[in-house]
Structure formats: structure tokens, C-alpha cells
Write a protein that holds these residues in place. Structure first.
Motif, PDB file in Angstrom:
ATOM      1  N   ALA A 174      21.529   8.274  65.538  1.00 55.78           N
ATOM      2  CA  ALA A 174      21.759   7.593  66.807  1.00 55.78           C
ATOM      3  C   ALA A 174      22.625   6.354  66.599  1.00 55.78           C
ATOM      4  O   ALA A 174      22.656   5.779  65.501  1.00 55.78           O
ATOM      5  N   ALA A 175      23.297   5.932  67.642  1.00 55.35           N
ATOM      6  CA  ALA A 175      24.154   4.761  67.559  1.00 55.35           C
ATOM      7  C   ALA A 175      23.320   3.514  67.280  1.00 55.35           C
ATOM      8  O   ALA A 175      22.175   3.401  67.726  1.00 55.35           O
ATOM      9  N   GLY A 176      23.883   2.585  66.533  1.00 55.61           N
ATOM     10  CA  GLY A 176      23.160   1.370  66.195  1.00 55.61           C
ATOM     11  C   GLY A 176      24.038   0.436  65.392  1.00 55.61           C
ATOM     12  O   GLY A 176      25.192   0.758  65.067  1.00 55.61           O
ATOM     13  N   ASP A 177      23.497  -0.704  65.061  1.00 53.15           N
ATOM     14  CA  ASP A 177      24.239  -1.700  64.289  1.00 53.15           C
ATOM     15  C   ASP A 177      23.968  -1.469  62.800  1.00 53.15           C
ATOM     16  O   ASP A 177      23.019  -2.002  62.236  1.00 53.15           O
ATOM     17  N   TYR A 178      24.816  -0.662  62.208  1.00 52.31           N
ATOM     18  CA  TYR A 178      24.657  -0.330  60.793  1.00 52.31           C
ATOM     19  C   TYR A 178      25.752  -0.940  59.929  1.00 52.31           C
ATOM     20  O   TYR A 178      25.779  -0.689  58.707  1.00 52.31           O
ATOM     21  N   GLY A 179      26.635  -1.719  60.548  1.00 45.64           N
ATOM     22  CA  GLY A 179      27.702  -2.336  59.782  1.00 45.64           C
ATOM     23  C   GLY A 179      28.560  -1.305  59.072  1.00 45.64           C
ATOM     24  O   GLY A 179      28.816  -0.212  59.605  1.00 45.64           O
ATOM     25  N   PRO A 180      28.999  -1.585  57.852  1.00 51.71           N
ATOM     26  CA  PRO A 180      29.861  -0.641  57.125  1.00 51.71           C
ATOM     27  C   PRO A 180      29.082   0.422  56.353  1.00 51.71           C
ATOM     28  O   PRO A 180      29.690   1.226  55.634  1.00 51.71           O
ATOM     29  N   VAL A 181      27.758   0.443  56.484  1.00 49.41           N
ATOM     30  CA  VAL A 181      26.944   1.359  55.673  1.00 49.41           C
ATOM     31  C   VAL A 181      27.316   2.826  55.891  1.00 49.41           C
ATOM     32  O   VAL A 181      27.507   3.570  54.920  1.00 49.41           O
ATOM     33  N   PRO A 182      27.431   3.321  57.151  1.00 47.99           N
ATOM     34  CA  PRO A 182      27.815   4.728  57.332  1.00 47.99           C
ATOM     35  C   PRO A 182      29.164   5.058  56.701  1.00 47.99           C
ATOM     36  O   PRO A 182      29.332   6.137  56.118  1.00 47.99           O
ATOM     37  N   ALA A 183      30.119   4.140  56.808  1.00 44.68           N
ATOM     38  CA  ALA A 183      31.443   4.391  56.227  1.00 44.68           C
ATOM     39  C   ALA A 183      31.372   4.417  54.705  1.00 44.68           C
ATOM     40  O   ALA A 183      32.017   5.248  54.049  1.00 44.68           O
ATOM     41  N   LEU A 184      30.568   3.537  54.126  1.00 45.44           N
ATOM     42  CA  LEU A 184      30.442   3.487  52.669  1.00 45.44           C
ATOM     43  C   LEU A 184      29.772   4.752  52.123  1.00 45.44           C
ATOM     44  O   LEU A 184      30.252   5.367  51.166  1.00 45.44           O
ATOM     45  N   THR A 185      28.662   5.138  52.733  1.00 41.03           N
ATOM     46  CA  THR A 185      27.953   6.324  52.249  1.00 41.03           C
ATOM     47  C   THR A 185      28.763   7.593  52.496  1.00 41.03           C
ATOM     48  O   THR A 185      28.735   8.526  51.685  1.00 41.03           O
ATOM     49  N   GLY A 186      29.497   7.644  53.630  1.00 33.57           N
ATOM     50  CA  GLY A 186      30.348   8.802  53.897  1.00 33.57           C
ATOM     51  C   GLY A 186      31.476   8.919  52.896  1.00 33.57           C
ATOM     52  O   GLY A 186      31.797  10.019  52.424  1.00 33.57           O
ATOM     53  N   ALA A 187      32.101   7.772  52.562  1.00 28.21           N
ATOM     54  CA  ALA A 187      33.179   7.788  51.580  1.00 28.21           C
ATOM     55  C   ALA A 187      32.662   8.184  50.200  1.00 28.21           C
ATOM     56  O   ALA A 187      33.326   8.913  49.449  1.00 28.21           O
ATOM     57  N   LEU A 188      31.464   7.719  49.862  1.00 30.47           N
ATOM     58  CA  LEU A 188      30.880   8.074  48.567  1.00 30.47           C
ATOM     59  C   LEU A 188      30.541   9.559  48.523  1.00 30.47           C
ATOM     60  O   LEU A 188      30.711  10.214  47.480  1.00 30.47           O
ATOM     61  N   LEU A 189      30.084  10.108  49.659  1.00 29.24           N
ATOM     62  CA  LEU A 189      29.792  11.541  49.731  1.00 29.24           C
ATOM     63  C   LEU A 189      31.059  12.359  49.496  1.00 29.24           C
ATOM     64  O   LEU A 189      31.048  13.346  48.730  1.00 29.24           O
ATOM     65  N   ASP A 190      32.146  11.969  50.125  1.00 26.01           N
ATOM     66  CA  ASP A 190      33.418  12.672  49.925  1.00 26.01           C
ATOM     67  C   ASP A 190      33.881  12.554  48.470  1.00 26.01           C
ATOM     68  O   ASP A 190      34.391  13.521  47.886  1.00 26.01           O
ATOM     69  N   MET A 191      33.701  11.385  47.894  1.00 23.38           N
ATOM     70  CA  MET A 191      34.091  11.169  46.507  1.00 23.38           C
ATOM     71  C   MET A 191      33.281  12.068  45.573  1.00 23.38           C
ATOM     72  O   MET A 191      33.822  12.641  44.619  1.00 23.38           O
ATOM     73  N   ALA A 192      31.993  12.200  45.857  1.00 22.03           N
ATOM     74  CA  ALA A 192      31.142  13.054  45.027  1.00 22.03           C
ATOM     75  C   ALA A 192      31.508  14.518  45.199  1.00 22.03           C
ATOM     76  O   ALA A 192      31.554  15.284  44.229  1.00 22.03           O
ATOM     77  N   ARG A 193      31.767  14.942  46.432  1.00 19.78           N
ATOM     78  CA  ARG A 193      32.126  16.344  46.678  1.00 19.78           C
ATOM     79  C   ARG A 193      33.409  16.738  45.958  1.00 19.78           C
ATOM     80  O   ARG A 193      33.575  17.890  45.546  1.00 19.78           O
ATOM     81  N   ASN A 194      34.313  15.802  45.804  1.00 18.11           N
ATOM     82  CA  ASN A 194      35.567  16.079  45.104  1.00 18.11           C
ATOM     83  C   ASN A 194      35.426  16.049  43.588  1.00 18.11           C
ATOM     84  O   ASN A 194      36.378  16.353  42.868  1.00 18.11           O
ATOM     85  N   GLY A 195      34.231  15.657  43.111  1.00 16.24           N
ATOM     86  CA  GLY A 195      34.007  15.611  41.665  1.00 16.24           C
ATOM     87  C   GLY A 195      34.420  14.317  41.005  1.00 16.24           C
ATOM     88  O   GLY A 195      34.311  14.190  39.776  1.00 16.24           O
TER      89      GLY A 195
END
Length: 317
Positions: A174-195
Motif C-alpha cells: 500500500a502507498a505510504g511514506d517509505y522514503g527511498p527504501v522501495p527504490a533501494l530494495t528494488g534496485a538491489l533485487l535487480d542487481m541480484a537477479r543479474n548475478g
């Protein structure tokens, strides 16, 4: 005269080795025998290994984790950012978390060596790896510029939202005040998926590296890796120290070490590891000193177990 005869006899006997062979002779192909021996033994080894060998399970990687369980990966990354993971509160040798160390009475054995492998979960597992990307996400700068309280509020809110989302999916948060956390974890997920994350956490900036500490700690903070261990009967309550993967038996000589974790007071103690180690040290010392302890050293003679084992020898004695 006797001496001369003895000398002559000795010389004749000594010359037997130089006499020509008069027996039958046949060809012997050493290369052929060697080849057959190597081939036959090789096939036997491969066959027995295939039937009785240990399972060859593929190694677990951050890439495999991110692909197989992305929701768990993101949730764990959020905990690392908020310093609420198991590693963040482990204590020595990774950090100086108060009251995290295991003790034996007043003795804090875990802290004796100090913090030797310092791990800052937010920086080491998330921020620093993202900074190695050719174009680090702007969320890294936002995180770095925030106060500790802001970071704590963001990660706590995002972790709660993930837990409440359907299937804990980041896309359903749900929408909320999460700051840059979603962007950071999403970028890390993409980085991990790429190896790429495996190489960064395991390499530590070096091409040749055998230090898997940080990648294993990160894996252990999630549920994906422990669930794999449970499915292979490798957890503490499954006598995991005595198993290889699956039902394959492992180090049988560690049965006593593993047994202690299954009984009280070790089983439910928060200081179980320290208690087990000290108990094993005491038992090892007793075993070493057994020949010098009156009474105990006489037990083999008092208990006729050896007579039962070698009963054929003792039957008529």
C-alpha cells in the motif's frame, strides 16, 4: 680346511642369483595390465559413487534467491537497511550489540576476541553494493543524506507494509511514506537477479576471493536459505551436524556434539552454543586424563566388555 670349505660353499650359494632361468617363460604385457586395471577400477569407482555417493546439490546463490523468492529477498533487504536482521543484532565478532553475546555465568566468551569482522548490514549488504553500479540509483544519495531516525522510520514502515501485503509482494504494498527504501530494495533485487550482487559481496573488491561471510550472513537473514536447510534435514533440531544433504549420513563422530542440542538444559538455553562448547571441552579433558584418574582408569578391567568382544580367546582361560 673347514674355513676354506665354508667360504667355497658361501660363494656357490651366492652365485645362485646369477644362474640362468631354466623354467617356463611367457609374455607379460605390463602396459595392457595397467590399462585394464585403470579402466576397470575407474568404472567401479564411478559406479559405486553414483549408487552410494552423496547428493551433489547445486550451490545456493543470491541470484537464485532473488529469482526463486523475490518477496523474501526484498523483505530481508529492508531489514538489513533498518538494522533489524539477525546479523545486525548478532554481536561479536560482527558488531557490538549490547547483551547479544552468549555467556557462561558471568563470563562473556563470545566477546573475548572483540569485533574482528565488522559488518554494517545497511551499508555492506545494500548501499555499498549499489554504489558499485555504473549508475547508482538516486535513492542512495537520499538514504545517505537522511538522519538515523528517518531511516529507521522508513524501514519500519516499509517492513510492516510488506508483511501486510498479499503474498508479501512488493508490488502489492500500500502507498505510504517509505522514503527511498522501495527504490533501494528494488534496485538491489535487480542487481541480484543479474548475478552482480554475488560477485560484489563475495569478491570484496578482489578478483580472487574465498571469503563468503557476507553473502552467507545475508542469505541466513532471510527465510529462503533456512527453509532449504530444513527441507534437507540440516537444522539443529534435525541433527543437521550429522547429516549431509537429504537423508545421507554425514559426520557420525559428531553425534555427541549434536546430541547435547537435543536435551535440556542446552536445548532451550539462549547460551546453548557456549554451553555445548564448554561441555565438550570438559569431556575431552576427562577423556585425555582418563589414564591418570584413579577409579575411572580401572573401569575397562572392571567391566568385562572386552571379554565379550574377544570371547573366543577368553573361552578357555
Amino acid at each position: 680346511m673347514t674355513r676354506k670349505n665354508n667360504s667355497t660353499s658361501w660363494r656357490k650359494a651366492d652365485n645362485i642369483a646369477s644362474r640362468p632361468w631354466t623354467g617356463s617363460v611367457r609374455e607379460y604385457d605390463l602396459v595392457k595390465e595397467l590399462t585394464i586395471g585403470v579402466v576397470v577400477v575407474g568404472f567401479l569407482v564411478l559406479g559405486v559413487s553414483a549408487i552410494f555417493g552423496s547428493p551433489d546439490e547445486p550451490s545456493v546463490s543470491l541470484k537464485g534467491w532473488a529469482i526463486a523468492a523475490p518477496a523474501d529477498f526484498v523483505a530481508t533487504a529492508a531489514k538489513e537497511l533498518g538494522s533489524t536482521s539477525d546479523t545486525a543484532g548478532y554481536g561479536p565478532p560482527y558488531n557490538a550489540t549490547p547483551d547479544a553475546a552468549q555467556k557462561i555465568g558471568p563470563i562473556d566468551l563470545q566477546s573475548l576476541s572483540g569485533v574482528r569482522i565488522r559488518v554494517d548490514t545497511a551499508n555492506d549488504f545494500v548501499i555499498a553494493p549499489l554504489e558499485t553500479l555504473p549508475s547508482p540509483p538516486a535513492a542512495v544519495a537520499d538514504w545517505t543524506a537522511a538522519t538515523d531516525q528517518q531511516r529507521s522510520d522508513w524501514t519500519a514502515a516499509y517492513s510492516d507494509a510488506l508483511a501486510a501485503a498479499p503474498d508479501n509482494a512488493p508490488a502489492s504494498v500500500a502507498a505510504g511514506d517509505y522514503g527511498p527504501v522501495p527504490a533501494l530494495t528494488g534496485a538491489l533485487l535487480d542487481m541480484a537477479r543479474n548475478g552482480n550482487l554475488d560477485g560484489v559481496l563475495e569478491g570484496g573488491g578482489n578478483f580472487y576471493n574465498m571469503d563468503y561471510t557476507r553473502s552467507l550472513l545475508f542469505l541466513g537473514d532471510g527465510t529462503y536459505f533456512p527453509d532449504l536447510a530444513a527441507s534437507q534435514h540440516l537444522t539443529g533440531d534435525q541433527w543437521g551436524v550429522m547429516n549431509e544433504t537429504g537423508d545421507t549420513p554425514g559426520q557420525s563422530w559428531l553425534w555427541l556434539f549434536s546430541l547435547l542440542y537435543q536435551v535440556e538444559p542446552f536445548k532451550s538455553s539462549p547460551n546453548a552454543d557456549a554451553l555445548v562448547v564448554v561441555t565438550m571441552l570438559v569431556l575431552t579433558a576427562l577423556l585425555t586424563a582418563l589414564p591418570f584418574i584413579p577409579g575411572l582408569r580401572s573401569l575397562p578391567r572392571q567391566l568385562p566388555v572386552h571379554r565379550l568382544i574377544w570371547r573366543d580367546y577368553y573361552r578357555n582361560r
